[in-house]
Design a protein around this motif. Structure first.
Motif, PDB file in Angstrom:
ATOM      1  N   LEU A 212       0.831  -1.204   0.000  1.00 43.71           N
ATOM      2  CA  LEU A 212       0.000   0.000   0.000  1.00 43.71           C
ATOM      3  C   LEU A 212       0.868   1.257   0.000  1.00 43.71           C
ATOM      4  CD1 LEU A 212      -2.724   1.481   0.330  1.00 43.71           C
ATOM      5  CD2 LEU A 212      -2.428   1.248   2.807  1.00 43.71           C
ATOM      6  N   ALA A 213       0.503   2.211  -0.854  1.00 46.30           N
ATOM      7  CA  ALA A 213       1.135   3.537  -0.861  1.00 46.30           C
ATOM      8  C   ALA A 213       0.088   4.555  -1.288  1.00 46.30           C
ATOM      9  CB  ALA A 213       2.331   3.572  -1.797  1.00 46.30           C
ATOM     10  N   MET A 214      -0.335   5.398  -0.355  1.00 47.08           N
ATOM     11  CA  MET A 214      -1.310   6.462  -0.628  1.00 47.08           C
ATOM     12  C   MET A 214      -0.801   7.733   0.023  1.00 47.08           C
ATOM     13  SD  MET A 214      -5.329   6.659   0.550  1.00 47.08           S
ATOM     14  CE  MET A 214      -6.211   8.226   0.586  1.00 47.08           C
ATOM     15  N   GLN A 215      -0.932   8.868  -0.667  1.00 44.80           N
ATOM     16  CA  GLN A 215      -0.454  10.134  -0.111  1.00 44.80           C
ATOM     17  C   GLN A 215      -1.596  11.122   0.002  1.00 44.80           C
ATOM     18  OE1 GLN A 215       2.773  12.151  -2.223  1.00 44.80           O
ATOM     19  NE2 GLN A 215       3.645  12.707  -0.251  1.00 44.80           N
ATOM     20  N   CYS A 216      -1.698  11.774   1.158  1.00 47.80           N
ATOM     21  CA  CYS A 216      -2.748  12.767   1.410  1.00 47.80           C
ATOM     22  C   CYS A 216      -2.343  14.094   0.768  1.00 47.80           C
ATOM     23  CB  CYS A 216      -2.932  12.937   2.915  1.00 47.80           C
ATOM     24  SG  CYS A 216      -4.079  14.255   3.373  1.00 47.80           S
TER      25      CYS A 216
ATOM     26  N   ILE B  13      -4.189   6.504  -4.503  1.00 48.61           N
ATOM     27  CA  ILE B  13      -3.497   5.273  -4.121  1.00 48.61           C
ATOM     28  C   ILE B  13      -2.548   4.902  -5.266  1.00 48.61           C
ATOM     29  CG2 ILE B  13      -3.763   2.862  -3.420  1.00 48.61           C
ATOM     30  CD1 ILE B  13      -6.610   3.601  -2.530  1.00 48.61           C
ATOM     31  N   TYR B  14      -1.255   4.941  -4.987  1.00 48.57           N
ATOM     32  CA  TYR B  14      -0.256   4.675  -6.022  1.00 48.57           C
ATOM     33  C   TYR B  14      -0.003   3.186  -6.213  1.00 48.57           C
ATOM     34  CZ  TYR B  14       0.640   9.663  -5.848  1.00 48.57           C
ATOM     35  OH  TYR B  14       0.497  11.026  -5.911  1.00 48.57           O
ATOM     36  N   SER B  15      -0.121   2.403  -5.137  1.00 49.06           N
ATOM     37  CA  SER B  15       0.029   0.957  -5.269  1.00 49.06           C
ATOM     38  C   SER B  15      -0.712   0.286  -4.126  1.00 49.06           C
ATOM     39  CB  SER B  15       1.513   0.555  -5.255  1.00 49.06           C
ATOM     40  OG  SER B  15       2.066   0.708  -3.958  1.00 49.06           O
ATOM     41  N   GLY B  16      -1.026  -1.005  -4.336  1.00 50.47           N
ATOM     42  CA  GLY B  16      -1.711  -1.755  -3.307  1.00 50.47           C
ATOM     43  C   GLY B  16      -3.208  -1.516  -3.294  1.00 50.47           C
ATOM     44  N   THR B  17      -3.856  -2.079  -2.310  1.00 52.47           N
ATOM     45  CA  THR B  17      -5.303  -1.941  -2.118  1.00 52.47           C
ATOM     46  C   THR B  17      -5.548  -1.638  -0.647  1.00 52.47           C
ATOM     47  OG1 THR B  17      -5.750  -3.530  -3.887  1.00 52.47           O
ATOM     48  CG2 THR B  17      -7.540  -3.080  -2.342  1.00 52.47           C
ATOM     49  N   ILE B  18      -6.378  -0.658  -0.367  1.00 51.86           N
ATOM     50  CA  ILE B  18      -6.684  -0.294   1.020  1.00 51.86           C
ATOM     51  C   ILE B  18      -8.087  -0.785   1.354  1.00 51.86           C
ATOM     52  CG2 ILE B  18      -7.565   2.015   0.466  1.00 51.86           C
ATOM     53  CD1 ILE B  18      -6.112   2.975   3.038  1.00 51.86           C
ATOM     54  N   HIS B  19      -8.241  -1.372   2.552  1.00 52.20           N
ATOM     55  CA  HIS B  19      -9.521  -1.924   2.989  1.00 52.20           C
ATOM     56  C   HIS B  19     -10.003  -1.186   4.224  1.00 52.20           C
ATOM     57  CE1 HIS B  19      -7.384  -5.178   0.850  1.00 52.20           C
ATOM     58  NE2 HIS B  19      -8.592  -5.555   0.436  1.00 52.20           N
TER      59      HIS B  19
ATOM     60  N   VAL C 183     -10.523   0.079  -1.837  1.00 50.89           N
ATOM     61  CA  VAL C 183     -10.204   0.924  -2.990  1.00 50.89           C
ATOM     62  C   VAL C 183      -8.857   0.454  -3.521  1.00 50.89           C
ATOM     63  CG1 VAL C 183      -9.907   3.264  -3.863  1.00 50.89           C
ATOM     64  CG2 VAL C 183     -11.397   2.873  -1.903  1.00 50.89           C
ATOM     65  N   LYS C 184      -8.792   0.255  -4.847  1.00 47.63           N
ATOM     66  CA  LYS C 184      -7.576  -0.279  -5.446  1.00 47.63           C
ATOM     67  C   LYS C 184      -6.690   0.836  -5.990  1.00 47.63           C
ATOM     68  CE  LYS C 184      -9.475  -4.795  -6.629  1.00 47.63           C
ATOM     69  NZ  LYS C 184      -9.676  -5.812  -7.681  1.00 47.63           N
ATOM     70  N   ALA C 185      -5.445   0.470  -6.258  1.00 56.39           N
ATOM     71  CA  ALA C 185      -4.455   1.418  -6.777  1.00 56.39           C
ATOM     72  C   ALA C 185      -4.956   2.060  -8.061  1.00 56.39           C
ATOM     73  CB  ALA C 185      -3.136   0.693  -7.026  1.00 56.39           C
ATOM     74  N   GLY C 186      -4.612   3.335  -8.227  1.00 58.41           N
ATOM     75  CA  GLY C 186      -5.027   4.103  -9.397  1.00 58.41           C
ATOM     76  C   GLY C 186      -6.214   4.988  -9.141  1.00 58.41           C
ATOM     77  N   ASP C 187      -7.017   4.658  -8.124  1.00 60.73           N
ATOM     78  CA  ASP C 187      -8.212   5.437  -7.811  1.00 60.73           C
ATOM     79  C   ASP C 187      -7.877   6.503  -6.759  1.00 60.73           C
ATOM     80  OD1 ASP C 187     -10.813   6.265  -7.947  1.00 60.73           O
ATOM     81  OD2 ASP C 187     -11.700   4.319  -7.436  1.00 60.73           O
ATOM     82  N   ILE C 188      -8.826   7.423  -6.540  1.00 62.19           N
ATOM     83  CA  ILE C 188      -8.686   8.480  -5.530  1.00 62.19           C
ATOM     84  C   ILE C 188      -9.652   8.170  -4.399  1.00 62.19           C
ATOM     85  CG2 ILE C 188      -9.003  10.944  -5.082  1.00 62.19           C
ATOM     86  CD1 ILE C 188      -8.198  11.427  -8.023  1.00 62.19           C
ATOM     87  N   ALA C 189      -9.154   8.234  -3.167  1.00 59.31           N
ATOM     88  CA  ALA C 189      -9.962   7.837  -2.018  1.00 59.31           C
ATOM     89  C   ALA C 189      -9.950   8.913  -0.947  1.00 59.31           C
ATOM     90  CB  ALA C 189      -9.441   6.515  -1.435  1.00 59.31           C
ATOM     91  N   ALA C 190     -10.975   8.878  -0.088  1.00 61.01           N
ATOM     92  CA  ALA C 190     -11.040   9.720   1.108  1.00 61.01           C
ATOM     93  C   ALA C 190     -11.059   8.795   2.309  1.00 61.01           C
ATOM     94  CB  ALA C 190     -12.285  10.597   1.077  1.00 61.01           C
ATOM     95  N   LEU C 191     -10.192   9.064   3.277  1.00 62.21           N
ATOM     96  CA  LEU C 191      -9.970   8.125   4.378  1.00 62.21           C
ATOM     97  C   LEU C 191     -10.213   8.812   5.721  1.00 62.21           C
ATOM     98  CD1 LEU C 191      -7.022   5.650   4.588  1.00 62.21           C
ATOM     99  CD2 LEU C 191      -7.414   7.201   6.484  1.00 62.21           C
TER     100      LEU C 191
END
Length: 612
Positions: free
Chosen positions: A209-213, A230-236, A272-280
């Motif tokens: 997982l790699a996501m940057q705010c 999300i640059y890589s991985g999947t966040i649950h 949410v999988k890599a490549g998409d934009i997410a709010a956490l």
């Protein structure tokens, strides 16, 4: 690995070139609204001030779906004071739509946002908007945009992509075309080019997982919400994640809620999988630049630097004799609590209490940036006072004092260009470019931020209102010394009374008035501007002496010129160091810091100044 079912695009442009209206049409073309739904114009400008000012203040995320492809669209601000938003959100995108007005062509802010898009390596699609307006020159604007890309150091691949991906549109009329006169009357050519032309995000959903705010939202229920790609991985949902701050510190956290963007809203989801934009939701006190990554296999990403503020103002509780008459919230404690809340919600501002507890310093990117906060507070019922904005100086590595420098552009009739150059010269500006056209002259200057304050009114005066003026932060440059300040003195009320027409009739011969008959005034309040240097204390309540003999024609009605009114930005630019702007829900008043003439004289003696 490319995620072919996703496109992440940013819409960038100079202010008022039609970004938000273009997003409206993209939403309509993808059936985001019911057939009979009443939809207001510029639906993304949800903030009252955005709608009233006609500008985008905050970057916003939406998504639309077209041909089974999810298109994440980022609408960015166009004004220079909110440029920091643009720099960050471009990290979420793989491509950008560069909107350029078909008549105006590339403008100063176009250069600013385009430079960041090029530096981020984005594929840039040129959209020439407003091709239906008078004076449109779409082909020339395309060439001008490509020339600007070359000047800004675009790669050959970026230039080649932009030459092949050009759309001609009228957002207000809802059409996009491959050629200016091909007759198409819908938005599908633009959507087709986004899906077929712009690159899909490159990402590995199975990696760590790699996501940057890059943006922080705030909710009174759940606190801060981190938004990023999300640059890589999947966040649950409920995942344990490692949060890496910009300073390198690390802490464990847990995902409490997870959202993706769905048209104009957010949709809660389990992954949410890599490549998409997410709010956490779940990372306490998350900040811009935070990296959310796998605790067992952490990934490092380049930190995000927030642009340093260039101007600051001091917020103080109001000490006006009229305090409490127009607003409900006047106390120092409430003011401090409100600005503390703003510090939590608005990471682009620096908000700190003064050491002596007399006020709170709020630093931002420009006068408009600061005045948006003031306007929001006065609408909430606050009364407060602020001083003259101060430029934030800093020292370079050699210990030399530097100050923020702006790039300014003025377009005016050729007959006024000499006067404009003179105005800039008196404010410390240096002309860097001059292009003379058949109707307009294009002038570019480098000028210290201090010199910008109050400049707009002077330019409009010397050009008789026939000028377009823009400026944007350029760099920190050497300190240029003292600059000229307001030359004319002020008319200062000597008493706390209502203004009388008879008194104002005699005062308007001495200069311009800020108040009208019946307006509440108080001792120390600025009621006008003299036509000469030096302040003057005046009686705004003087009435005509009545004699023994009267006749029907003895009194002639006083003919008053309408008083000059100030917006918040104009008031902040106008005042001097010893003056304040009093802000209430219904009024913007100018006043002296020391209200009585006796106090002002004592201050002048103590500081060795002559009170004129």
């Amino acid at each position: 690995m490319r995620q072919e079912n996703i496109r992440n695009i940013a819409i960038i442009a100079h202010v008022d070139h039609g970004k938000t209206t273009m997003v409206d049409q993209m939403l309509k073309a993808t059936d985001a609204f019911r057939e009979n739904q009443q939809v207001q114009e510029r639906v993304l400008d949800s903030n009252d001030q955005e709608r009233e000012r006609g500008i985008t203040i905050l970057a916003k995320n939406i998504s639309i779906e077209y041909h089974d492809v999810k298109i994440n669209v980022i609408d960015t601000p166009g004004h220079a004071d909110f440029g920091g938003e643009v720099e960050r959100v471009l990290r979420m995108a793989d491509g950008a739509l560069l909107l350029v007005d078909a008549a105006e062509g590339p403008m100063p802010q176009t250069r600013f946002v385009l430079r960041h898009a090029i530096d981020a390596g984005l594929a840039i699609m040129i959209v020439v908007n407003k091709i239906d307006r008078d004076g449109a020159r779409p082909e020339e604007v395309v060439n001008g945009s490509l020339d600007l890309m070359m000047d800004l150091g675009a790669t050959d691949e970026q230039l080649e992509f932009s030459m092949e991906h050009v759309i001609f549109a009228s957002a207000v009329n809802g059409f996009a075309r491959l050629a200016p006169d091909d007759g198409n009357d819908d938005m599908y050519p633009l959507l087709d080019m986004i899906v077929d032309g712009l690159p899909a995000p490159e990402a590995d959903p199975d990696g760590p997982l790699a996501m940057q705010c890059v943006t922080v939202d705030h909710s009174s229920y759940v606190g801060r919400i981190g938004i990023g790609r999300i640059y890589s991985g999947t966040i649950h949902d409920a995942d344990k994640i490692l949060v890496v701050k910009n300073d390198g510190s690390r802490a464990m956290s847990q995902v409490k809620q997870l959202f993706t963007f769905d048209y104009l809203g957010r949709k809660e989801c389990s992954e949410v999988k890599a490549g998409d934009i997410a709010a956490l939701v779940g990372v306490d006190s998350t900040d811009i630049g935070d990296v959310y990554t796998d605790p067992d296999n952490p990934v490092e990403l380049e930190p995000i630097e927030i642009d340093p503020p260039t101007l600051s103002v001091i917020f103080e509780p109001s000490t006006s004799p009229l305090v409490g008459r127009e607003g409900d919230i006047v106390g120092a404690r409430q003011l401090k609590e409100r600005l503390t809340t703003e510090r939590e919600n608005n990471v682009t501002m620096r908000i700190e209490e003064l050491p002596d507890k007399t006020g709170i310093e709020v630093a931002g990117r420009g006068i408009l940036h600061l005045s948006v906060l003031m306007e929001a507070m006065r609408r909430e019922g606050f009364e407060f006072q602020v001083g003259r904005p101060r430029v934030l100086f800093k020292k370079d590595e050699n210990g030399t004092l530097t100050e923020p420098v702006e790039q300014s552009v003025v377009e005016c009739a050729g007959e006024y260009s000499g006067k404009v150059i003179e105005v800039f010269g008196n404010a410390g500006g240096t002309m860097t470019s001059m292009e003379t056209g058949t109707a307009q002259t294009h002038l570019e200057f480098k000028i210290p931020t201090r010199g910008i304050m109050g400049l707009k009114n002077r330019i409009l005066n010397v050009t008789h209102g026939d000028a377009i003026f823009y400026h944007t932060f350029l760099e920190y440059g050497p300190y240029v010394g003292e600059l000229g300040v307001r030359q004319n003195g002020a008319m200062i009320s000597m008493s706390t009374e209502k203004a009388v027409a008879y008194a104002l009739g005699t005062l308007q011969e001495r200069g311009a008035l800020f108040v009208g008959p019946g307006d509440e005034c108080y001792e120390g309040m600025l009621v006008g501007e003299r036509s000469k240097p030096g302040d003057m204390v005046v009686n705004i309540a003087r009435t005509k002496s009545l004699g023994n003999q009267r006749s029907s024609t003895a009194d002639i009605a006083v003919q008053l010129t309408p008083p000059r009114s100030f917006t918040l930005e104009e008031a902040l630019e106008y005042i001097m160091e010893d003056e304040l702007v009093e802000v209430t829900p219904r009024s913007v008043r100018l006043r002296k810091r020391l209200l009585t003439e006796t106090e002002r004289r004592k201050w002048s003696v103590r500081n060795g100044k002559v009170n004129k």
